[in-house]
Design an enzyme around this catalytic site. Structure first.
Site, PDB file in Angstrom:
ATOM      1  N   ALA A  73     -12.677  20.642   8.824  1.00 53.35           N
ATOM      2  CA  ALA A  73     -13.952  21.228   8.143  1.00 53.35           C
ATOM      3  C   ALA A  73     -13.589  21.202   6.999  1.00 53.35           C
ATOM      4  O   ALA A  73     -12.875  22.411   6.367  1.00 53.35           O
ATOM      5  CB  ALA A  73     -13.303  22.415   9.214  1.00 53.35           C
ATOM      6  N   ILE A  74     -14.385  20.634   5.803  1.00 55.32           N
ATOM      7  CA  ILE A  74     -14.314  20.165   4.774  1.00 55.32           C
ATOM      8  C   ILE A  74     -15.101  21.583   4.350  1.00 55.32           C
ATOM      9  O   ILE A  74     -14.543  21.938   2.929  1.00 55.32           O
ATOM     10  CB  ILE A  74     -14.628  18.863   4.375  1.00 55.32           C
ATOM     11  CG1 ILE A  74     -14.313  17.975   5.444  1.00 55.32           C
ATOM     12  CG2 ILE A  74     -14.649  18.522   2.886  1.00 55.32           C
ATOM     13  CD1 ILE A  74     -12.619  17.302   4.600  1.00 55.32           C
ATOM     14  N   CYS A 133     -24.665  20.419   9.949  1.00 52.39           N
ATOM     15  CA  CYS A 133     -23.068  20.571   9.791  1.00 52.39           C
ATOM     16  C   CYS A 133     -22.168  21.793  10.219  1.00 52.39           C
ATOM     17  O   CYS A 133     -23.035  22.819  10.215  1.00 52.39           O
ATOM     18  CB  CYS A 133     -22.420  20.525   8.552  1.00 52.39           C
ATOM     19  SG  CYS A 133     -21.064  20.725   7.587  1.00 52.39           S
ATOM     20  N   LYS A 168     -30.490  14.014  10.246  1.00 50.13           N
ATOM     21  CA  LYS A 168     -29.273  13.269  11.187  1.00 50.13           C
ATOM     22  C   LYS A 168     -29.064  14.540  12.316  1.00 50.13           C
ATOM     23  O   LYS A 168     -28.749  15.612  11.434  1.00 50.13           O
ATOM     24  CB  LYS A 168     -28.143  13.923   9.783  1.00 50.13           C
ATOM     25  CG  LYS A 168     -26.850  13.117  10.717  1.00 50.13           C
ATOM     26  CD  LYS A 168     -25.697  12.976   9.710  1.00 50.13           C
ATOM     27  CE  LYS A 168     -25.142  12.319   9.881  1.00 50.13           C
ATOM     28  NZ  LYS A 168     -23.294  12.620   9.315  1.00 50.13           N
ATOM     29  N   ILE A 194     -24.470  10.455  15.349  1.00 49.68           N
ATOM     30  CA  ILE A 194     -24.540  11.598  15.752  1.00 49.68           C
ATOM     31  C   ILE A 194     -23.880  11.940  14.928  1.00 49.68           C
ATOM     32  O   ILE A 194     -23.306  11.349  14.567  1.00 49.68           O
ATOM     33  CB  ILE A 194     -23.724  12.543  16.904  1.00 49.68           C
ATOM     34  CG1 ILE A 194     -22.391  12.106  17.213  1.00 49.68           C
ATOM     35  CG2 ILE A 194     -24.289  12.193  18.200  1.00 49.68           C
ATOM     36  CD1 ILE A 194     -21.383  12.098  18.514  1.00 49.68           C
ATOM     37  N   ASN A 195     -23.505  13.695  14.665  1.00 48.29           N
ATOM     38  CA  ASN A 195     -23.454  14.286  13.397  1.00 48.29           C
ATOM     39  C   ASN A 195     -21.772  14.649  14.281  1.00 48.29           C
ATOM     40  O   ASN A 195     -21.472  14.214  15.214  1.00 48.29           O
ATOM     41  CB  ASN A 195     -23.596  15.182  13.079  1.00 48.29           C
ATOM     42  CG  ASN A 195     -22.715  16.172  11.806  1.00 48.29           C
ATOM     43  OD1 ASN A 195     -21.557  15.914  11.569  1.00 48.29           O
ATOM     44  ND2 ASN A 195     -23.694  16.096  10.454  1.00 48.29           N
ATOM     45  N   GLY A 220     -14.831  10.116  15.124  1.00 45.88           N
ATOM     46  CA  GLY A 220     -13.201   9.116  15.718  1.00 45.88           C
ATOM     47  C   GLY A 220     -13.827   8.565  17.099  1.00 45.88           C
ATOM     48  O   GLY A 220     -15.049   9.065  17.234  1.00 45.88           O
ATOM     49  N   GLY A 246     -21.062   7.385  15.369  1.00 46.25           N
ATOM     50  CA  GLY A 246     -19.658   8.064  15.846  1.00 46.25           C
ATOM     51  C   GLY A 246     -18.965   7.072  16.259  1.00 46.25           C
ATOM     52  O   GLY A 246     -19.250   6.430  17.997  1.00 46.25           O
ATOM     53  N   GLY A 247     -17.937   6.694  16.048  1.00 46.41           N
ATOM     54  CA  GLY A 247     -16.300   6.441  16.774  1.00 46.41           C
ATOM     55  C   GLY A 247     -16.434   4.859  16.509  1.00 46.41           C
ATOM     56  O   GLY A 247     -15.443   4.215  16.910  1.00 46.41           O
TER      57      GLY A 247
HETATM   58  C1  FMN Z   1     -14.680  14.214   7.221  1.00 47.44           C
HETATM   59  C2  FMN Z   1     -15.765  14.528   7.030  1.00 47.44           C
HETATM   60  C3  FMN Z   1     -16.078  14.439   6.645  1.00 47.44           C
HETATM   61  C4  FMN Z   1     -17.552  14.739   7.637  1.00 47.44           C
HETATM   62  N1  FMN Z   1     -18.893  15.001   5.968  1.00 47.44           N
HETATM   63  C5  FMN Z   1     -20.192  15.088   6.073  1.00 47.44           C
HETATM   64  C6  FMN Z   1     -21.226  15.936   5.769  1.00 47.44           C
HETATM   65  O1  FMN Z   1     -20.977  15.837   4.698  1.00 47.44           O
HETATM   66  N2  FMN Z   1     -22.405  15.579   6.091  1.00 47.44           N
HETATM   67  C7  FMN Z   1     -22.527  14.736   7.266  1.00 47.44           C
HETATM   68  O2  FMN Z   1     -24.323  15.015   7.345  1.00 47.44           O
HETATM   69  N3  FMN Z   1     -21.666  14.334   7.859  1.00 47.44           N
HETATM   70  C8  FMN Z   1     -20.562  14.366   7.546  1.00 47.44           C
HETATM   71  N4  FMN Z   1     -19.331  13.724   8.414  1.00 47.44           N
HETATM   72  C9  FMN Z   1     -20.254  13.404   9.757  1.00 47.44           C
HETATM   73  C10 FMN Z   1     -19.954  12.186   9.666  1.00 47.44           C
HETATM   74  O3  FMN Z   1     -20.709  11.651   8.486  1.00 47.44           O
HETATM   75  C11 FMN Z   1     -19.789  11.478  10.781  1.00 47.44           C
HETATM   76  O4  FMN Z   1     -21.809  11.943  11.570  1.00 47.44           O
HETATM   77  C12 FMN Z   1     -19.493  11.731  12.190  1.00 47.44           C
HETATM   78  O5  FMN Z   1     -17.985  11.760  11.224  1.00 47.44           O
HETATM   79  C13 FMN Z   1     -18.771  10.820  13.124  1.00 47.44           C
HETATM   80  O6  FMN Z   1     -19.090   9.589  12.739  1.00 47.44           O
HETATM   81  P1  FMN Z   1     -17.116   8.698  13.161  1.00 47.44           P
HETATM   82  O7  FMN Z   1     -16.854   9.162  14.465  1.00 47.44           O
HETATM   83  O8  FMN Z   1     -17.301   7.605  12.205  1.00 47.44           O
HETATM   84  O9  FMN Z   1     -16.350   9.499  11.490  1.00 47.44           O
HETATM   85  C14 FMN Z   1     -18.588  14.388   7.895  1.00 47.44           C
HETATM   86  C15 FMN Z   1     -17.453  13.368   9.392  1.00 47.44           C
HETATM   87  C16 FMN Z   1     -15.536  13.282   8.429  1.00 47.44           C
HETATM   88  C17 FMN Z   1     -14.653  12.968   9.415  1.00 47.44           C
END
Ligand code: FMN
Ligand code: FAD
Ligand code: FAD
Ligand code: FMN
Ligand code: FES
Ligand code: FES
Lengths: 305, 258, 305, 258
Positions: A73-74, A133, A168, A194-195, A220, A246-247
């Site tokens: 939750a940045i 987001c 996105k 996915i986001n 993840g 995604g992951g």
């Molecule tokens: C710490 C963190 C910050 C993220 N910030 C953004 C962001 O600023 N904009 C966005 O579109 N997605 C953001 N995401 C989502 C990632 O881009 C991605 O869609 C999501 O983490 C799923 O992919 P993953 O499982 O490979 O992490 C963020 C994810 C994480 C973990």
């Protein structure tokens, strides 16, 4: 011996030397990872979400670990588009890797404002419009979970921007297919998904949510099956390219997304587990292709259907 | 900055407390007091994230680095099972905000550690002692079972050990035993302790440095996960979020906003 | 020494000696686990989904492992309500643990038919109406992702049935809160959530989906953050009790769900990992309460809010 | 039926192939040929599910049970790293459908195994040999590197080894070397092999049993994950799904619907 396989993929509006790009928010503006390897090895770089003005972001803790995943939750902490234009993007000019700028806002006007300002940039290959987001009140998620709003924000950004537009998408929806069709209709050049999934964790000792923000975005390996399913569904429903996210942590994971219909992928959380994740994945991908005697990676796209 | 290092020795040194020494010449050469490493405790998807652990001590000659940690949760418990001779994957040294240990000769230094915040002070104390700084350490623990490093600090200067339950040393909190103003103080421990130190009447004019902890994902400055409030000027209360992993983990006490 | 903590929870329509019950589809009709321990130790037993007529279910593979989770596409294989009435329920009479029968159907009429037939049973404590099964074409999921349909099926079943009604909700929705309010409106005595998240996995060697059914339901620890978030949201939005489900494998996981607002929980996938899962969880839960000197488990419900 | 057993020996016996012997007296006493165990390869959430592995052999006197498996994927690779003296969590013996090894004295038995389907036949062969049955085993493998158990089968009867690439024994598939009708045949191996066996012209009147594999979650009959089509009558083609873990893994060949 077979020839070295071709890893290049063609998104139509953008040619990539390989399908691997770090995901937004998981790679800052590239500087940290540049200490580990040459960013020119990447297919593209997607930078942290940018908003019209600086955002402080949420209180801490912002991070919680979950089974095979994490919550964040940045709250879109970022220095604002002006600083991105003055400092971050110019630094990235030293690389010939295409830069995709992720943009976000709390209102339609904010999306337009940031997109407009980015027209001045010299090294932007595309905008990724974050309508998904989960960590901002009155934020992007509302846009990403409603077809009408999604269509509207993508259409307006597309109109104003000189760049190709990637929408996105949020997975927190009943019907990802209709959202994807709405943004295609609105002129998106690609969709990425996915986001994060909206989730939470509770600290049983403090008897309070782990995250100060209560809820956060789940990412993840845990979310991979959901992401893959949505990529499969969406890539059957739209004509524009799909970028799978995604992951992903291994070369095989990338192959799964390509087989499901993705034309390229983004790597998020895996970068935190190993700063060399993108590079290792790239190598595993190349080995997979060699082992299977596949000469052109694009053969894999959508092949499992 | 990513190392696959061999565990040279690994043993328990108190209740749930472990000391791990690894062979990591490059890390030993380059690490500054206050820096940390980010450890992948197991090559598995669960637990997924690395764990940040401070550098407790380095032996530049032997090329080894020492860590002391509490096996409290899932990840550290797994770490505590890694055997001698096996390899461990770690990133480091991390953190640009370190304890200032240069040009401190002849100064009066107060080192205040709480529990598992004590280990990172040892490396700092050793560097300071080398320069001839005069060292007083106040080391606070919950109880006798978790008292660590006392003897090693005694070799470097004066030491006061406190326990909350009075089962060893003096009874009470570390802040009760700060009796005079030092030239410089360094502190590491739980947030409430650091806050009490910063606000201590005898430390209002001294230079001080606090080592902070925050939940981390990347550990290298990319995710914005591990921020803390840092004031941007001396004059007013304006603050910005700064990354603990990158700008810290050690910050000037006067900049830390609680 | 403190007293032995009280584990009993009160759902209003049903008193449970403890909040632990196996989840539907993960425990058959209890027979298999009865070889491992005494079913009387459980708070309640939720049996496999029952339909009006026998269902063969989907082709194999029906199971795929995913990071900290699994996908299933059983397709509601069950012998039909008649057999359940004649064989399965009577066998369960030897236990004094309340039996909750999970019912499913492809049409509104099927739900009504099975609910009606179950009125003849002698040892049913409640019906859990599965409006959320992702594995059946034209199946329950459609009911569970639309407020109007959800309301309708719950209202009709409530009208016809002599038992308390638990509505089992699908997480594959944009707005879990409005679905939960719709079923509360319709007369549900409780809600249980979550059912599985729709996901998929691809076999990179065969270049085909792992599951014969292509998509399946994701369960296990991976989904816990999503489940917990939805329980938190729903328990703030409805007055009826909430039964938490999703990825529970430890006593601490149960505490998280109680703190989030669940009055009881169900254990699914964990039973496959360890047949003693429910019993171990129960013991861990008791130890947690003792360690924290909590005398009544009900103190924890919703306490993290 | 849930055991925490000690690994007595664990070694590689061919390319990616491992033999693991565990001390499990109760399991050794009660297991029938054709049954399997469901192994938790690691106490972690990833990989989450158990892995089904057939009982290859038991030593009732020593109270030990032998398994032979291929470390092909994530779970079995982790299993292959478990050291001697460590404990492993397993459920078993599982499966009510077993190889019929009683009252088979003096009969001609044909055992047909393919690859990693060979191990479960060993225990069956030993039981049959004890009763004086006459045993012929046809054991098929991909290549020389993965040939296993040949010598042990030779002690029990006639053996034909085949490899697909001809690198050892006879070249080709097992079905090419079925030359006469046995009284009873038992088979275990990949589905296409089992199907070819069932349809083999020389096996149309013989009694036969096939051991099947299917992806499993619970392994004990509760999840309905591991079903296979089993015909419900001899007359027509009607079938029902039966659970491999519970009603199998061994089924009468004439009932198996491919
Ligand atoms: C710490 C963190 C910050 C993220 N910030 C953004 C962001 O600023 N904009 C966005 O579109 N997605 C953001 N995401 C989502 C990632 O881009 C991605 O869609 C999501 O983490 C799923 O992919 P993953 O499982 O490979 O992490 C963020 C994810 C994480 C973990
Ligand atoms: C810069 C820094 C240096 C540290 N140095 C030491 C040290 O030398 N010795 C020592 O014992 N501990 C140290 N810690 C604390 C240590 O990182 C945590 O105790 C550890 O991460 C907890 O992990 P776990 O597996 O025990 O618990 P889990 O409950 O499994 O942790 C779950 C998640 O929360 C995070 N987390 C939980 N507690 C903390 C915490 N206090 N700080 C940061 N993240 C946390 C974990 O990293 C993980 O992501 C340090 C922390 C930081 C930030
Ligand atoms: C009754 C029975 C007995 C078996 N006996 C043996 C034996 O004695 N020796 C041996 O080497 N193998 C045996 N197998 C096959 C063995 O279970 C699989 O090879 C193993 O589960 C694959 O796991 P993995 O970790 O290597 O692969 P992963 O790719 O990690 O497996 C992923 C998932 O798919 C499942 N899976 C993949 N392949 C199979 C398969 N062929 N059968 C069932 N599930 C599968 C896994 O169990 C797991 O849930 C048996 C299978 C069954 C059903
Ligand atoms: C193999 C399997 C079968 C299931 N069958 C049913 C079912 O028949 N009816 C139902 O309502 N839910 C069914 N579910 C969903 C579970 O009851 C539960 O909601 C879900 O698995 C999440 O909990 P868990 O993570 O603890 O498994 C099934 C789940 C699994 C894994
Ligand atoms: S942990 Fe990622 S920025 Fe500090
Ligand atoms: S694996 Fe669950 S029924 Fe067979």
């Amino acid at each position: 011996m077979t020839l070295k396989p071709s890893l290049a993929v063609d998104l139509g509006f953008l040619q990539l030397k390989n399908p691997i790009m770090p995901a937004s928010g998981c790679y800052g503006f590239g500087k940290e990872y540049a200490q580990y390897y040459d960013l020119n090895k990447l297919g593209a770089i997607v930078v942290k979400a940018t908003t019209p003005h600086e955002r402080l972001g949420n209180s801490v803790p912002r991070i919680a670990e979950t089974p095979a995943g994490m919550l964040n939750a940045i709250g879109l902490q970022n220095p604002g588009v002006e600083v991105v234009l003055e400092k971050e993007l110019p630094w990235l000019k030293q690389y010939d890797t295409p830069v995709i700028v992720n943009i976000a806002g709390s209102t339609l006007e904010e999306y337009i404002e940031v997109a407009e300002k980015l027209n001045q940039a010299e090294n932007v290959a595309a905008l990724e419009v974050n309508i998904s987001c989960p960590n901002v009140k009155a934020g992007g998620l509302a846009f990403g979970t409603d077809c009408v709003m999604a269509e509207k924000v993508i259409r307006e950004v597309k109109n104003i921007s000189r760049y190709p537009i990637i929408a996105k998408l949020s997975p927190n929806v009943t019907d990802i297919v209709s959202i994807s069709q709405s943004v295609e209709q609105a002129g998106a050049d690609a969709v990425s998904l996915i986001n994060t999934l909206l989730g939470m964790a509770i600290d049983v000792h403090r008897q309070k949510p782990v995250l100060a923000n209560v809820m956060g975005g789940l990412s993840g390996p845990a979310v991979k099956p959901v992401a893959l399913r949505m990529v499969w569904q969406v890539s059957s429903a739209v004509k524009i390219p799909v970028i799978g996210i995604g992951g992903i942590t291994t070369g095989n994971d990338v192959v799964e997304f390509l087989l499901a219909g993705a034309s390229a992928v983004q790597i998020g959380t895996a970068n935190f587990v190993d700063p060399y994740a993108c590079i290792n994945i790239l190598q595993e991908l190349e080995e997979f292709l060699s082992t299977k005697s596949i000469t052109d990676i694009q053969e894999l796209i959508g092949k499992a259907k | 900055m990513k190392h696959s290092v061999e565990v040279k020795s690994h043993k328990t040194i108190g209740q749930d407390l472990y000391e791990m020494i690894v062979i990591a010449p490059k890390l030993a050469q380059t690490a500054h007091p206050g820096q940390f490493v980010h450890i992948r405790v197991i090559d598995s998807l669960d637990p997924l994230l690395r764990r940040p652990i401070s550098i407790c001590d380095v032996d530049k000659k032997r090329g080894s680095v020492r860590f002391i940690y509490r096996a409290g949760g899932k990840g550290t418990k797994i770490l505590s099972k890694s055997k001698e001779m096996t390899k461990i994957d770690l990133l480091g040294p991390l953190g640009r905000g370190t304890f200032p240990t240069e040009n401190q000769a002849k100064r009066n230094m107060l080192l205040i550690g709480g529990g598992i915040g004590v280990p990172p002070l040892l490396y700092a104390a050793k560097e300071l002692a080398k320069q001839g700084a005069s060292i007083t350490a106040i080391l606070g623990f919950a109880n006798h079972q978790v008292v660590i490093l006392e003897d090693e600090f005694r070799e470097l200067g004066d030491v006061i050990v406190t326990t909350v339950d009075g089962s060893y040393g003096k009874q009470g909190f570390v802040t009760e035993y700060i009796t005079k103003e030092p030239d410089l103080y360094l502190a590491c421990g739980p947030k409430p302790m650091l806050q009490a130190i910063k606000n201590h009447e005898l430390l209002q004019t001294a230079n001080g440095y606090l080592s902070l902890e925050e939940h981390m994902a990347c550990g290298i400055g990319a995710c914005m996960g591990c921020v803390t409030k840092i004031s941007i000027s001396d004059e007013n209360s304006e603050w910005k979020y700064r990354k603990v992993c990158d700008c810290g983990p050690v910050f000037p006490a006067e900049r830390v906003v609680f």
